[in-house]
Design an enzyme around this catalytic site. Structure first.
Site, mmCIF file in Angstrom:
data_model
loop_
_atom_site.group_PDB
_atom_site.id
_atom_site.type_symbol
_atom_site.label_atom_id
_atom_site.label_comp_id
_atom_site.label_asym_id
_atom_site.label_seq_id
_atom_site.Cartn_x
_atom_site.Cartn_y
_atom_site.Cartn_z
ATOM 1 N N ASP A 81 2.855 -41.567 11.700
ATOM 2 C CA ASP A 81 2.868 -40.845 10.418
ATOM 3 C C ASP A 81 1.589 -41.067 9.617
ATOM 4 O OD1 ASP A 81 3.870 -43.511 10.222
ATOM 5 O OD2 ASP A 81 4.729 -43.112 8.255
ATOM 6 N N HIS A 139 4.800 -42.944 0.247
ATOM 7 C CA HIS A 139 5.516 -43.371 1.449
ATOM 8 C C HIS A 139 6.997 -43.553 1.132
ATOM 9 C CE1 HIS A 139 6.231 -45.666 5.226
ATOM 10 N NE2 HIS A 139 5.127 -45.046 5.642
#
Length: 305
Positions: free
Chosen positions: A67, A269
């Site tokens: 990611d 995040h």
């Protein structure tokens, strides 16, 4: 300076958030742009923004989880056709980033139209790029993960024109020489140049963290920073669970911001379990506890400092 977020989700993309990618505009010190992490779809997100890939001179990778890097090959190849032709690019990241970049480019038969340099971090690193000082320290994420502290250049104080004229120096090329020097000579006399300058201006400091659970290096990197960008994967529940997964709980992050005397925190995040409405509700609840200055960010949010 300005930070723009192109991806703010943790691990997986959601309908509201893409995976990690951050752009740091260096104006007024430079026209360059630095990227921190390049999650999947970064190049698509940039198409919806005024930032151009040709302006990106450096890419900093915090760690090798997908990611944070799956969008890198696409960004590199697209840059050739979006203003990056013949403009050098430097990539800085953990050991393995060089192999990842070279392998994906080779296996996809990609050809870049600009030179590329790759610097791998072994443990810790200190760099100076166009007078910006960068300190890199390892974090605690179960795999090599790093935080970056970026200190802006110091701007020299403005010349006191009246004081220079009082000793007989009129505006001209001599002024630039005095501005860049510690001493100068005029009519046989040596002067301290600092006596003819105003106070220098210290530029802002920003710390951008990879994924991590609390560790001592966080405090070193965040100390007295103007802005800290930090993961906030877990926004509720037992923080032991967050730390067991080598991630930070919101309580960990707020404690760091307070202890390091950070002016403002930008928290990204965010776990895909939280919707935007969930995040807003949790933010309101946290404000009642009188926390240090912070905000949760979403895709395309920006912060100027």
């Amino acid at each position: 300076m300005e930070i723009t977020f192109f991806g703010t989700s943790a691990g997986l993309p959601t309908k509201e958030r893409h995976t990690q990618s951050i752009a740091l505009k260096l104006e007024p010190y430079s026209t360059d742009i630095w990227l921190f992490d390049v999650g999947e779809a970064t190049q698509h997100q940039i198409l919806h923004h005024s930032i151009k890939l040709g302006k990106v001179s450096h890419i900093f990778i915090t760690h090798m989880h997908g990611d944070h890097i799956y969008g890198l090959p696409g960004v590199l190849t697209s840059r050739s056709f979006q203003g990056g032709d013949a403009k050098p690019l430097t990539i800085i990241g953990p050991k393995g980033i060089k192999s990842y970049v070279e392998s994906t480019l080779a296996l996809s038969y990609a050809h870049l139209t600009y030179p590329i340099e790759i610097i791998e971090i072994i443990d810790e690193l200190e760099l100076e790029i166009n007078q910006f000082k960068i300190k890199v320290l390892p974090l605690n994420h179960g795999i090599p993960s790093y935080g970056y502290r970026v200190e802006s250049p110091i701007t020299p104080g403005k010349l006191n024109v009246k004081k220079l004229q009082d000793i007989g120096i009129e505006p001209g090329p001599k002024y630039q020489q005095i501005k860049e020097s510690q001493t100068f000579e005029h009519n046989g006399i040596t002067y301290n140049a600092n006596d003819f300058k105003g106070p220098h201006q210290i530029g802002p400091t920003v710390a951008i963290f990879g994924d991590t659970k609390p560790c001592k290096n966080e405090l070193i990197l965040a100390q007295n920073a103007d802005v800290v960008v930090h993961e906030a994967t877990f926004l509720e529940g037992d923080k032991t669970l967050a730390n067991n997964y080598y991630h930070s709980h919101i309580d960990d992050v707020l404690k760091l911001l307070e202890k390091a005397k950070v002016k403002h925190g930008l928290l990204t995040h965010i776990s895909n379990r939280y919707t935007k409405d969930d995040v807003q509700l949790l933010f309101k609840q946290l404000l009642h506890k009188n926390p240090p200055s912070f905000q949760f960010v979403a895709d395309f949010d920006y912060y100027t400092f």
